[in-house]
Design a protein around this motif. Structure first.
Motif, PDB file in Angstrom:
ATOM      1  N   MET A   1     -37.062 -38.351  15.594  1.00  0.00           N
ATOM      2  CA  MET A   1     -36.353 -37.166  16.089  1.00  0.00           C
ATOM      3  C   MET A   1     -36.633 -36.982  17.580  1.00  0.00           C
ATOM      4  N   LYS A   2     -35.576 -36.999  18.361  1.00  0.00           N
ATOM      5  CA  LYS A   2     -35.726 -36.864  19.810  1.00  0.00           C
ATOM      6  C   LYS A   2     -35.092 -35.556  20.288  1.00  0.00           C
ATOM      7  N   VAL A   3     -35.885 -34.761  21.007  1.00  0.00           N
ATOM      8  CA  VAL A   3     -35.428 -33.464  21.509  1.00  0.00           C
ATOM      9  C   VAL A   3     -35.505 -33.444  23.037  1.00  0.00           C
ATOM     10  N   LEU A   4     -34.419 -33.052  23.654  1.00  0.00           N
ATOM     11  CA  LEU A   4     -34.384 -32.880  25.105  1.00  0.00           C
ATOM     12  C   LEU A   4     -34.548 -31.402  25.438  1.00  0.00           C
ATOM     13  N   MET A   5     -35.513 -31.083  26.302  1.00  0.00           N
ATOM     14  CA  MET A   5     -35.694 -29.712  26.776  1.00  0.00           C
ATOM     15  C   MET A   5     -35.298 -29.658  28.246  1.00  0.00           C
ATOM     16  N   VAL A   6     -34.388 -28.741  28.573  1.00  0.00           N
ATOM     17  CA  VAL A   6     -33.821 -28.664  29.922  1.00  0.00           C
ATOM     18  C   VAL A   6     -34.324 -27.414  30.633  1.00  0.00           C
ATOM     19  N   LEU A   7     -34.945 -27.628  31.783  1.00  0.00           N
ATOM     20  CA  LEU A   7     -35.557 -26.544  32.560  1.00  0.00           C
ATOM     21  C   LEU A   7     -34.837 -26.331  33.888  1.00  0.00           C
ATOM     22  N   THR A   8     -34.987 -25.160  34.444  1.00  0.00           N
ATOM     23  CA  THR A   8     -34.390 -24.830  35.743  1.00  0.00           C
ATOM     24  C   THR A   8     -35.152 -25.479  36.894  1.00  0.00           C
ATOM     25  N   SER A   9     -34.452 -25.656  38.011  1.00  0.00           N
ATOM     26  CA  SER A   9     -35.103 -26.076  39.262  1.00  0.00           C
ATOM     27  C   SER A   9     -35.035 -24.974  40.317  1.00  0.00           C
ATOM     28  N   HIS A  10     -34.530 -23.815  39.931  1.00  0.00           N
ATOM     29  CA  HIS A  10     -34.291 -22.727  40.901  1.00  0.00           C
ATOM     30  C   HIS A  10     -35.498 -21.795  40.979  1.00  0.00           C
ATOM     31  N   ASP A  11     -35.966 -21.521  42.189  1.00  0.00           N
ATOM     32  CA  ASP A  11     -37.202 -20.738  42.326  1.00  0.00           C
ATOM     33  C   ASP A  11     -37.065 -19.442  43.126  1.00  0.00           C
ATOM     34  N   GLN A  12     -35.862 -19.075  43.553  1.00  0.00           N
ATOM     35  CA  GLN A  12     -35.690 -17.865  44.345  1.00  0.00           C
ATOM     36  C   GLN A  12     -35.050 -16.753  43.521  1.00  0.00           C
ATOM     37  N   LEU A  13     -35.696 -15.589  43.498  1.00  0.00           N
ATOM     38  CA  LEU A  13     -35.183 -14.466  42.726  1.00  0.00           C
ATOM     39  C   LEU A  13     -34.179 -13.678  43.570  1.00  0.00           C
ATOM     40  N   GLY A  14     -32.981 -14.223  43.680  1.00  0.00           N
ATOM     41  CA  GLY A  14     -31.949 -13.580  44.478  1.00  0.00           C
ATOM     42  C   GLY A  14     -32.379 -13.427  45.925  1.00  0.00           C
ATOM     43  N   ASP A  15     -32.164 -12.240  46.473  1.00  0.00           N
ATOM     44  CA  ASP A  15     -32.529 -11.952  47.866  1.00  0.00           C
ATOM     45  C   ASP A  15     -33.810 -11.133  47.966  1.00  0.00           C
ATOM     46  N   SER A  91     -27.078 -37.947  27.171  1.00  0.00           N
ATOM     47  CA  SER A  91     -27.239 -36.993  26.072  1.00  0.00           C
ATOM     48  C   SER A  91     -27.196 -37.664  24.706  1.00  0.00           C
ATOM     49  N   ASP A  92     -26.556 -38.815  24.623  1.00  0.00           N
ATOM     50  CA  ASP A  92     -26.448 -39.502  23.337  1.00  0.00           C
ATOM     51  C   ASP A  92     -27.783 -40.063  22.850  1.00  0.00           C
ATOM     52  N   ASP A  93     -28.793 -40.042  23.715  1.00  0.00           N
ATOM     53  CA  ASP A  93     -30.114 -40.529  23.339  1.00  0.00           C
ATOM     54  C   ASP A  93     -30.906 -39.511  22.522  1.00  0.00           C
ATOM     55  N   PHE A  94     -30.359 -38.305  22.362  1.00  0.00           N
ATOM     56  CA  PHE A  94     -31.138 -37.211  21.756  1.00  0.00           C
ATOM     57  C   PHE A  94     -30.449 -36.629  20.523  1.00  0.00           C
ATOM     58  N   ALA A 117     -21.739 -30.551  30.969  1.00  0.00           N
ATOM     59  CA  ALA A 117     -21.280 -31.744  30.252  1.00  0.00           C
ATOM     60  C   ALA A 117     -22.229 -32.116  29.115  1.00  0.00           C
ATOM     61  N   LEU A 118     -23.512 -31.946  29.357  1.00  0.00           N
ATOM     62  CA  LEU A 118     -24.520 -32.250  28.342  1.00  0.00           C
ATOM     63  C   LEU A 118     -24.328 -31.400  27.093  1.00  0.00           C
ATOM     64  N   ILE A 119     -24.163 -30.094  27.282  1.00  0.00           N
ATOM     65  CA  ILE A 119     -24.009 -29.196  26.137  1.00  0.00           C
ATOM     66  C   ILE A 119     -22.694 -29.482  25.422  1.00  0.00           C
ATOM     67  N   GLU A 120     -21.632 -29.678  26.191  1.00  0.00           N
ATOM     68  CA  GLU A 120     -20.333 -29.966  25.565  1.00  0.00           C
ATOM     69  C   GLU A 120     -20.396 -31.238  24.731  1.00  0.00           C
ATOM     70  N   ARG A 121     -20.985 -32.286  25.282  1.00  0.00           N
ATOM     71  CA  ARG A 121     -21.087 -33.561  24.581  1.00  0.00           C
ATOM     72  C   ARG A 121     -21.962 -33.429  23.331  1.00  0.00           C
ATOM     73  N   THR A 122     -23.071 -32.721  23.462  1.00  0.00           N
ATOM     74  CA  THR A 122     -23.980 -32.537  22.332  1.00  0.00           C
ATOM     75  C   THR A 122     -23.284 -31.865  21.157  1.00  0.00           C
ATOM     76  N   LEU A 123     -22.606 -30.765  21.427  1.00  0.00           N
ATOM     77  CA  LEU A 123     -21.963 -30.010  20.354  1.00  0.00           C
ATOM     78  C   LEU A 123     -20.761 -30.757  19.773  1.00  0.00           C
TER      79      LEU A 123
END
Length: 228
Positions: A1-15, A91-94, A117-123
């Motif tokens: 069973m392979k699970v992909l966990m996707v995290l953010t790269s964004h670090d600024q809380l708005g302005d 995405s097909d690897d998971f 695209a990842l979510i669309e393909r997965t579902l």
């Protein structure tokens, strides 16, 4: 069973000049649940490498048992420091995908073409996707095969307007998760603020808040087992 966990790269809380990122419990609790189930876990983010951690979630005095386990797991910390670049992921690897929240995803993953695209393909290929807290906001541009919003007519939850108001960020975030899910035709509902609340609609699994993280992961595993 392979699970992909996707995290953010964004670090600024708005302005605000403050930092944001992913919420630690929303990664750690599901990670431990998947680990205990024997899953092969891969971490990815738009920029790759070490994703930003929301400093407000990094208080050891408030750690749950799952967070303590994650902090003490050298392999998990190593994997977090070297996440894969999301656009390079097949995405097909998971077998399933899981999105932790935090405010960061509202800025980057919600608009990220590779994520969409990842979510669309997965579902569309019959595999489950689970998103917790702010992460259901990442679904805002995801479409079904007919071009309709993926959440249209589906039972969904996510960080509520009242919870966003409680943390004082209603006017800071680029959009409110509850409002977006409703505006796209989602059958949005919520539990009591800060209590665990998880909904499943076919392959789409959503959790309301940080306290829903472990349950969301467990529901994802159950869905995978049902698929055989």
């Amino acid at each position: 069973m392979k699970v992909l966990m996707v995290l953010t790269s964004h670090d600024q809380l708005g302005d605000t000049g403050e930092k944001t990122g992913f919420w630690l419990e929303e990664l750690a609790a599901p990670y431990v649940v998947f680990q205990d189930a024997g899953a092969d876990i891969t971490l990815a983010s738009p920029k790759g490498g070490q994703p930003p951690l929301d400093p407000k979630s990094d208080d050891p005095t408030a750690d749950t048992e799952e967070v303590k386990r994650f902090r003490a797991d050298a392999e998990a910390i190593k994997a977090l420091a070297s996440t894969h670049v999301l656009a390079d992921i097949d995405s097909d690897d998971f077998d399933a995908v899981f999105y932790p929240g935090g405010h960061g995803p509202l800025w980057d993953l919600a608009e990220d073409k590779a994520s969409i695209a990842l979510i669309e393909r997965t579902l569309r290929t019959g595999r489950p996707a689970a998103l917790v807290c702010h992460a259901p906001g990442v679904l805002r541009h995801v479409k079904d095969a007919d071009g309709a919003p993926i959440v249209k007519g589906k039972k969904v939850t996510g960080f509520s307007n009242s919870e966003e108001e409680a943390v004082g960020l209603t006017d800071v975030v680029p959009f409110l998760v509850e409002d977006v899910l409703k505006s796209q035709g989602g059958d949005y509902s919520k539990g009591a603020d800060w209590s665990s609340y998880v909904l499943t609609d076919d392959l789409l699994i959503t959790g309301q808040n940080p306290g829903s993280s472990a349950e969301t992961a467990k529901v994802l595993l159950k869905r995978l087992n049902e698929k055989g």
